[in-house]
Scaffold this active site. Structure first.
Site, mmCIF file in Angstrom:
data_model
loop_
_atom_site.group_PDB
_atom_site.id
_atom_site.type_symbol
_atom_site.label_atom_id
_atom_site.label_comp_id
_atom_site.label_asym_id
_atom_site.label_seq_id
_atom_site.Cartn_x
_atom_site.Cartn_y
_atom_site.Cartn_z
ATOM 1 N N ARG A 17 41.482 33.911 43.895
ATOM 2 C CA ARG A 17 41.072 33.285 42.444
ATOM 3 C C ARG A 17 42.134 33.960 41.602
ATOM 4 O O ARG A 17 42.912 34.790 41.803
ATOM 5 C CB ARG A 17 39.800 34.078 42.203
ATOM 6 C CG ARG A 17 39.498 35.520 42.171
ATOM 7 C CD ARG A 17 38.150 35.808 42.086
ATOM 8 N NE ARG A 17 37.891 37.289 41.897
ATOM 9 C CZ ARG A 17 37.921 38.010 40.674
ATOM 10 N NH1 ARG A 17 38.198 37.405 39.503
ATOM 11 N NH2 ARG A 17 37.791 39.216 40.830
ATOM 12 N N ASP A 65 39.698 45.566 52.117
ATOM 13 C CA ASP A 65 39.807 46.283 51.035
ATOM 14 C C ASP A 65 40.911 47.165 51.017
ATOM 15 O O ASP A 65 41.335 47.888 51.660
ATOM 16 C CB ASP A 65 38.407 47.322 50.816
ATOM 17 C CG ASP A 65 38.324 48.118 49.500
ATOM 18 O OD1 ASP A 65 39.246 47.736 48.720
ATOM 19 O OD2 ASP A 65 37.281 48.590 49.675
ATOM 20 N N VAL A 66 41.617 46.759 49.958
ATOM 21 C CA VAL A 66 43.275 47.614 49.889
ATOM 22 C C VAL A 66 42.975 49.037 49.384
ATOM 23 O O VAL A 66 43.845 49.593 49.572
ATOM 24 C CB VAL A 66 43.984 46.837 48.840
ATOM 25 C CG1 VAL A 66 44.345 45.463 49.209
ATOM 26 C CG2 VAL A 66 43.331 46.964 47.289
ATOM 27 N N GLY A 94 43.201 43.847 42.624
ATOM 28 C CA GLY A 94 43.190 44.772 41.582
ATOM 29 C C GLY A 94 41.471 44.476 41.198
ATOM 30 O O GLY A 94 41.159 43.585 41.536
ATOM 31 N N TYR A 157 41.799 52.021 33.266
ATOM 32 C CA TYR A 157 42.464 50.815 33.644
ATOM 33 C C TYR A 157 43.919 50.818 33.574
ATOM 34 O O TYR A 157 44.841 50.582 34.313
ATOM 35 C CB TYR A 157 41.790 49.528 33.209
ATOM 36 C CG TYR A 157 42.522 48.203 33.531
ATOM 37 C CD1 TYR A 157 42.353 47.672 34.762
ATOM 38 C CD2 TYR A 157 43.286 47.484 32.566
ATOM 39 C CE1 TYR A 157 42.917 46.602 35.120
ATOM 40 C CE2 TYR A 157 43.863 46.609 33.095
ATOM 41 C CZ TYR A 157 43.794 45.951 34.501
ATOM 42 O OH TYR A 157 44.510 44.544 34.618
ATOM 43 N N LYS A 161 47.456 51.002 36.071
ATOM 44 C CA LYS A 161 48.294 49.870 35.942
ATOM 45 C C LYS A 161 49.534 50.430 35.568
ATOM 46 O O LYS A 161 50.639 49.762 36.123
ATOM 47 C CB LYS A 161 47.902 48.700 34.869
ATOM 48 C CG LYS A 161 46.931 47.705 35.603
ATOM 49 C CD LYS A 161 47.066 47.189 36.728
ATOM 50 C CE LYS A 161 46.194 45.963 37.477
ATOM 51 N NZ LYS A 161 46.748 45.171 38.434
ATOM 52 N N ILE A 190 45.683 36.829 29.830
ATOM 53 C CA ILE A 190 45.823 35.688 30.587
ATOM 54 C C ILE A 190 44.290 34.980 30.902
ATOM 55 O O ILE A 190 43.336 35.524 30.961
ATOM 56 C CB ILE A 190 46.326 35.774 32.029
ATOM 57 C CG1 ILE A 190 47.754 36.730 31.690
ATOM 58 C CG2 ILE A 190 46.316 34.568 32.921
ATOM 59 C CD1 ILE A 190 48.721 35.844 31.292
#
Length: 249
Positions: A17, A65-66, A94, A157, A161, A190
């Protein structure tokens, strides 16, 4: 899975997605064989099938799951089984949580770093072995404008990042002698699910804060990623490219 000698193989994490989906679609349209990663195996396989049918390229779905290094090892093995190599890697998977710094739940803090920062590192560690088998190999990590500038109610967050950007810059220096380029993109506002909680006034506010006076699209980010993976960026590595409509100077 059968590949021609000229096929390039890409793995895109978090590709079911949003930005990841747009990136996987752009790369498939550009002729890449694509490994579509998601947390749900069925959804990843569905998206891979859709891309294969639409663009006539080999595509597979992989899942895990990363935040779990064993899961990352497993799905990169699946990519190896399917394609035997990797030429392009997009580290996009993420998660997001927001709130005042003193009120963010401990589990949210842990999960943000586990997925966004540690997950990116796990992915680079395991996929890097496949990149060494590829041709003109390159990786792009998806950071964020808030990781570059900071933002109220986004401290954790943003920190997760910022770690992604630091990871990209450092990996570029480490892997450059092997001919592997590593860059990052830092999207701004975005128009994806991440902005879905904004009301009309909130959307107007972020548009007003963007010099180009519009929200970005997932396709805008995908175009930047495709450029950084491609031959026109052959001498670009260790950079963090803002895809933010001018929010960062």
């Amino acid at each position: 899975m059968s590949l021609s000698p000229t096929d390039r193989v890409a793995l895109v994490t978090g590709a079911t997605r949003g930005i990841g989906y747009a990136v996987a679609g752009r790369l498939a349209a550009d002729g890449y064989a694509v490994a579509v990663h998601g947390t749900d195996a069925g959804r990843a396989a569905e998206v891979a099938g859709r891309l294969a049918a639409a663009h006539g390229v080999p595509a597979v779905g992989v899942a895990g799951d990363v935040a779990d290094p064993a899961a990352v090892a497993a799905f990169t093995r699946d990519v190896f089984t399917a394609f035997r190599r990797l030429d392009a890697l997009v580290v996009n998977a993420g998660t997001h949580a927001a709130g005042p710094l003193g009120m963010l739940a401990p589990d949210d803090v842990t999960r943000l770093f586990a997925v966004n920062a540690a997950g990116a590192a796990h992915t680079l560690q395991h996929a890097g072995r496949l990149l060494r088998r590829g041709s003109a190999a390159a990786a792009v990590l998806v950071a964020s404008v808030v990781g570059e500038r900071g933002a109220a109610n986004q401290a954790v967050y943003a920190a997760s990042k910022a770690a992604v950007a630091g990871l990209a810059r450092s990996a570029a220096k480490e892997w450059g002698p092997a001919g592997i380029r590593v860059n990052a993109v830092a999207p701004g506002f975005i128009d994806t699910d991440l902005l879905g909680t904004l009301d009309a006034a909130g959307r107007d506010g972020v548009v007003a804060a963007t010099p180009l006076r519009r929200l970005g699209s997932a396709a805008d980010v995908a175009g930047a990623v495709a450029f950084l993976l491609g031959p026109d960026a052959a001498f670009i590595t260790g950079q963090v490219l803002g895809v933010d409509g001018g929010v960062t100077p």
